[in-house]
Structures are given as structure tokens and as C-alpha cells.
Design a protein around this motif. Structure first.
Motif, PDB file in Angstrom:
ATOM      1  N   VAL A 137      54.018 178.120  73.447  1.00 49.23           N
ATOM      2  CA  VAL A 137      53.251 177.614  72.298  1.00 49.23           C
ATOM      3  C   VAL A 137      53.279 178.632  71.168  1.00 49.23           C
ATOM      4  O   VAL A 137      53.503 178.287  70.001  1.00 49.23           O
ATOM      5  N   TRP A 138      53.046 179.905  71.517  1.00 48.87           N
ATOM      6  CA  TRP A 138      53.048 180.955  70.484  1.00 48.87           C
ATOM      7  C   TRP A 138      54.421 181.053  69.820  1.00 48.87           C
ATOM      8  O   TRP A 138      54.542 181.052  68.594  1.00 48.87           O
ATOM      9  N   ASP A 139      55.472 181.151  70.628  1.00 45.70           N
ATOM     10  CA  ASP A 139      56.807 181.371  70.080  1.00 45.70           C
ATOM     11  C   ASP A 139      57.351 180.161  69.335  1.00 45.70           C
ATOM     12  O   ASP A 139      58.232 180.302  68.485  1.00 45.70           O
ATOM     13  N   ALA A 140      56.836 178.961  69.623  1.00 46.16           N
ATOM     14  CA  ALA A 140      57.235 177.784  68.850  1.00 46.16           C
ATOM     15  C   ALA A 140      56.795 177.925  67.403  1.00 46.16           C
ATOM     16  O   ALA A 140      57.415 177.367  66.492  1.00 46.16           O
ATOM     17  N   CYS A 141      55.731 178.697  67.179  1.00 47.44           N
ATOM     18  CA  CYS A 141      55.261 178.966  65.816  1.00 47.44           C
ATOM     19  C   CYS A 141      55.857 180.260  65.266  1.00 47.44           C
ATOM     20  O   CYS A 141      56.182 180.343  64.077  1.00 47.44           O
ATOM     21  N   ALA A 142      56.002 181.261  66.119  1.00 47.41           N
ATOM     22  CA  ALA A 142      56.504 182.569  65.669  1.00 47.41           C
ATOM     23  C   ALA A 142      57.980 182.521  65.313  1.00 47.41           C
ATOM     24  O   ALA A 142      58.442 183.276  64.452  1.00 47.41           O
ATOM     25  N   GLY A 143      58.761 181.664  65.980  1.00 50.16           N
ATOM     26  CA  GLY A 143      60.196 181.628  65.727  1.00 50.16           C
ATOM     27  C   GLY A 143      60.887 182.846  66.314  1.00 50.16           C
ATOM     28  O   GLY A 143      60.311 183.614  67.089  1.00 50.16           O
ATOM     29  N   THR A 144      62.132 183.028  65.909  1.00 46.33           N
ATOM     30  CA  THR A 144      62.954 184.100  66.482  1.00 46.33           C
ATOM     31  C   THR A 144      63.418 185.130  65.459  1.00 46.33           C
ATOM     32  O   THR A 144      64.138 186.061  65.810  1.00 46.33           O
ATOM     33  N   ASP A 145      63.037 184.974  64.207  1.00 47.84           N
ATOM     34  CA  ASP A 145      63.562 185.868  63.170  1.00 47.84           C
ATOM     35  C   ASP A 145      63.011 187.282  63.260  1.00 47.84           C
ATOM     36  O   ASP A 145      63.735 188.262  63.074  1.00 47.84           O
ATOM     37  N   ASN A 146      61.703 187.393  63.522  1.00 50.58           N
ATOM     38  CA  ASN A 146      61.033 188.695  63.472  1.00 50.58           C
ATOM     39  C   ASN A 146      60.549 189.081  64.865  1.00 50.58           C
ATOM     40  O   ASN A 146      59.707 188.397  65.441  1.00 50.58           O
ATOM     41  N   PRO A 147      61.051 190.183  65.431  1.00 48.55           N
ATOM     42  CA  PRO A 147      60.698 190.522  66.816  1.00 48.55           C
ATOM     43  C   PRO A 147      59.252 190.939  67.002  1.00 48.55           C
ATOM     44  O   PRO A 147      58.701 190.817  68.102  1.00 48.55           O
ATOM     45  N   PHE A 148      58.605 191.445  65.958  1.00 51.46           N
ATOM     46  CA  PHE A 148      57.259 191.978  66.112  1.00 51.46           C
ATOM     47  C   PHE A 148      56.202 190.911  66.344  1.00 51.46           C
ATOM     48  O   PHE A 148      55.150 191.197  66.920  1.00 51.46           O
TER      49      PHE A 148
END
Length: 401
Positions: free
Chosen positions: A34-45
Motif C-alpha cells: 500500500v505504501w509503495d503504491a503511493c511512494a513509487g520507485t523513483d526516490n529510494p528514501f
């Protein structure tokens, strides 16, 4: 300790009454997917694994002054999470790199309580990136506004003095400005990849004097007998982190007096994010004597921590700046962010770049005072960046050297 809660959006337009803000104190209370669906993959932090490692390793916890109060913007009718934001209730201002100690002193001298406050951002990481993380299905215009209102309501519920969203994107900065927040700018030094095919191609863009200086610095490291390596993915081993952690502690003791990150933090990101890490090492006769820790984004390399056991002339520049440029060129990355501070970076191709943060002050009189200060500070930052750009090592139009 405040409880986890659902916060209705009191000031939301009627068409958004289906949306609620939920606040939780730990990433353990949010599904990684759920978190990563919003965070995406561009920024690792801002990915789940990085932020969770900070909490689970004991680096960013209530005991160290970082009480998580992360929010989710959820649509009740479908149970879909449209946005998340990493937030922390803090009783100090360490590990932020957007400095407000003067604000705290002024407010408390006038009888107010500056702490606790609410911080939006990534602990110990002065790197630009999204802070209001939106799902691809979210409407940015509405959701930025709703998340701003939700964050304000969370801060009000816990009687916090202020909110500080740091190193956010310019888009978020503008959105929060439109929502009535105060706007702050800063300056860092970033390298931009102008389509270079090699390090020599980059050097060709510099003036003759600067080009020779960099070549001299790199030659000095080479002739010292040191071997430079760039490690990522499966090349990284636990023993590399054991060694680097010694360097990190050594640097922390000399510069700050205490280390923010634990050894377990590096273990955790090694297990979950090795492909998004670049560790530059310097070896002397097979012994690793220095290291520079970087995180890899979709188009940016982020320099984070550096340390060494002994002093070698120009090794810091080689490990932190030139090896980073080499990696960025080889992998087609657009930018290298070399961390906070350091006008010496300009002569090595890292030019002054504006950074952003957004602030919400609840006390009306203090808000007015901070607003006036920020107006003057933004003008000073603009002047500083313009002046520093005059020191650029790059050839200007018409230069042949």
C-alpha cells in the motif's frame, strides 16, 4: 503517547466526504504494498523498506526523538489509499538539515513551547524528493490540499506548535503555498549530466584550469596506490558494512559527537535494497580504508555518508564526487546530489541548486514573524545562488579553453 486515529476532513469540499485521514505511529501498521503504491520507485528514501529500516533498527524511534505519525488518505467506499506521508512528532531539531533552532529559541524566549513539533520528511536525509506521496489514481490538485488539511488537523489534535515539510519537491512546495503554508528555500550543490559519454567528456565542458585541477586530484589518488571500487547489488557483503560502519562512527564522532544510524540499519537496507545502494570503497593493499554511501534513484544518485580511517589527499573528492559522476555517466543518471553544504563542490562541477521546504505555524504572531523572516531569507538565497553560479567551472559561450 497519542493514539492512532481516523481524522475526518473537517474542511473538505462535499465531493471529498468519502475521504478520511488515518494516522499511525509505525510503518509496521501499514502494508508495504500500500505504501509503495503511493511512494513509487523513483526516490529510494521514501520507499517502505528505507523508512521501515530507520524505525526497526532503532535509528528513528520515539526513544531518539522521532515518534512516527504517518498518515494515509483513504477512500472509505473502496478502501483505496490515495496518499501517504512520512511524519514524525519531534522534541528536537536534529537530523533535519533545514535549521530552525533560531525559531525555537525565539518562540520559547517569548514564552511559547516550540517542541513538540511535526516533521514531514525522511530522517537524516537532506535529499529532495516527494513528501506527499500520491497513488497514480489520485487527483493531485485535490489530494495535495486534503493531505495538507489532514496534516494540520493531526498537529492540532496533539497540540503541536508547527509543521515542517522539508526537502519537498517544487510542485509540493507550490501546492502547500497555495494551501496557506509558509515557503522556505535553501541551497545545495548538484551535478547535472549533460549527456556525457565519459568522465573525459564531462571534463571537456570545463575551463582549462578547472579541468587540469580535477585531473591532478584524480592522479594524486591513483599514484597513492589506492584502489577504488564501486559496489552495488550482489557485490555488497556484510563485511563491507562492518567496515563502513567504523568509518561512519569515526566521522560522526569528529563532526557531530554522536551517530544517528545504527549498524542494524545498514544490515536491513542491505537485505532489502542492495540494488538501490552504491558503496564506493578505497582499498590500500587490500584493506578498505574509506567508503562513501550512496542511494540510487531512477534518475539521480544521492550521496549520503562518508568516512575514512586515515587522511589521503583528495580521497574525499574522489570517493564522494568523481566516482559518483563516473557512476552517473555509466548508468545514464541525470543528477548527482552530493549532500548538504560545501561551496568547494562548485569547482568540481556541482552547481548551486535551490531546495524547498514548507512550514505551518499555528501561533498567529509567531507565524507573522517567521513569514517576514522567510521573505528576506528567500531573497538572500536567490542572491547567493546567482552569485555562486558566477564561480561555475564550466566554459561559457565563446570559450575555447
Amino acid at each position: 503517547m497519542p493514539d492512532s486515529s481516523d481524522t475526518p476532513l473537517d474542511s473538505a469540499p462535499p465531493e471529498t466526504n468519502d475521504l478520511i485521514i488515518e494516522a499511525v505511529h509505525s510503518l509496521d501498521d501499514i502494508d508495504r504494498e500500500v505504501w509503495d503504491a503511493c511512494a513509487g520507485t523513483d526516490n529510494p528514501f521514501v520507499c517502505y523498506d528505507f523508512l521501515h529500516a530507520l524505525e526497526a533498527s532503532g535509528s528513528a524511534t520515539p526513544e531518539t526523538g522521532w515518534l512516527g505519525s504517518h498518515i494515509m488518505l483513504r477512500r472509505q467506499s473502496t478502501d483505496q489509499v490515495l496518499g501517504v506521508a512520512p511524519l514524525y512528532i519531534k522534541n528536537h531539531s536534529y537530523g533535519e538539515y533545514v535549521f530552525d533552532h533560531g525559531w525555537a529559541h525565539a518562540f520559547e524566549s517569548a514564552g511559547g513551547n516550540y517542541y513538540p513539533k511535526l516533521l514531514g520528511g525522511v530522517p537524516f536525509a537532506p535529499a529532495t524528493g516527494p513528501r506527499l506521496l500520491l497513488h497514480p489514481d489520485a487527483d493531485p490538485t485535490h489530494c495535495y490540499y486534503l493531505m495538507a488539511r489532514g496534516i494540520e488537523q493531526v498537529a492540532e489534535r496533539y497540540d503541536l506548535s508547527s509543521i515542517h515539510v522539508i526537502f519537498n519537491t517544487r510542485t509540493e512546495w507550490k501546492a502547500l503555498q497555495d494551501a496557506g503554508w509558509l515557503s522556505r528555500t535553501g541551497c545545495q550543490y548538484h551535478w547535472q549530466n549533460d549527456g556525457y559519454d565519459s568522465f573525459d567528456d564531462f571534463l571537456a565542458a570545463l575551463t582549462s584550469r578547472k579541468r587540469k585541477a580535477i585531473r591532478k586530484e584524480r592522479a594524486q589518488v591513483e599514484t597513492s596506490g589506492l584502489t577504488m571500487r564501486r559496489l552495488t547489488g550482489d557485490d555488497l557483503k556484510p563485511e563491507h558494512w562492518d567496515r563502513f560502519f567504523q568509518f561512519y562512527l569515526n566521522t560522526s564522532d569528529r563532526k557531530w559527537g554522536s551517530a544517528y544510524l545504527t549498524r542494524d540499519f545498514f544490515h536491513r537496507i542491505h537485505e532489502t535494497m542492495a540494488d538501490r545502494i552504491l558503496l564506493v570503497t578505497a582499498e590500500d593493499d587490500g584493506e578498505i580504508i574509506a567508503g562513501a554511501f550512496n542511494m540510487i534513484g531512477s534518475d539521480t544518485l544521492y550521496g549520503r555518508n562518508w568516512g575514512c580511517l586515515d587522511q589521503y589527499k583528495f580521497l574525499h573528492f574522489e570517493a564522494c564526487y568523481y566516482q559518483a559522476i563516473d557512476h552517473a555517466i555509466e548508468h545514464g543518471l541525470k543528477t548527482v546530489e552530493a549532500g548538504a553544504q560545501g561551496e568547494h563542490k562548485i569547482q568540481r562541477g556541482y552547481l548551486p541548486t535551490k531546495t524547498y521546504s514548507s512550514h505551518f505555524i499555528f501561533h498567529p504572531g509567531f507565524r507573522t514573524a517567521v513569514s517576514e523572516f522567510l521573505s528576506q531569507e528567500r531573497a538572500a538565497i536567490d542572491h547567493q545562488i546567482a552569485a555562486l553560479k558566477q564561480e561555475s567551472p564550466f566554459k561559457q559561450s565563446g570559450d575555447t579553453g
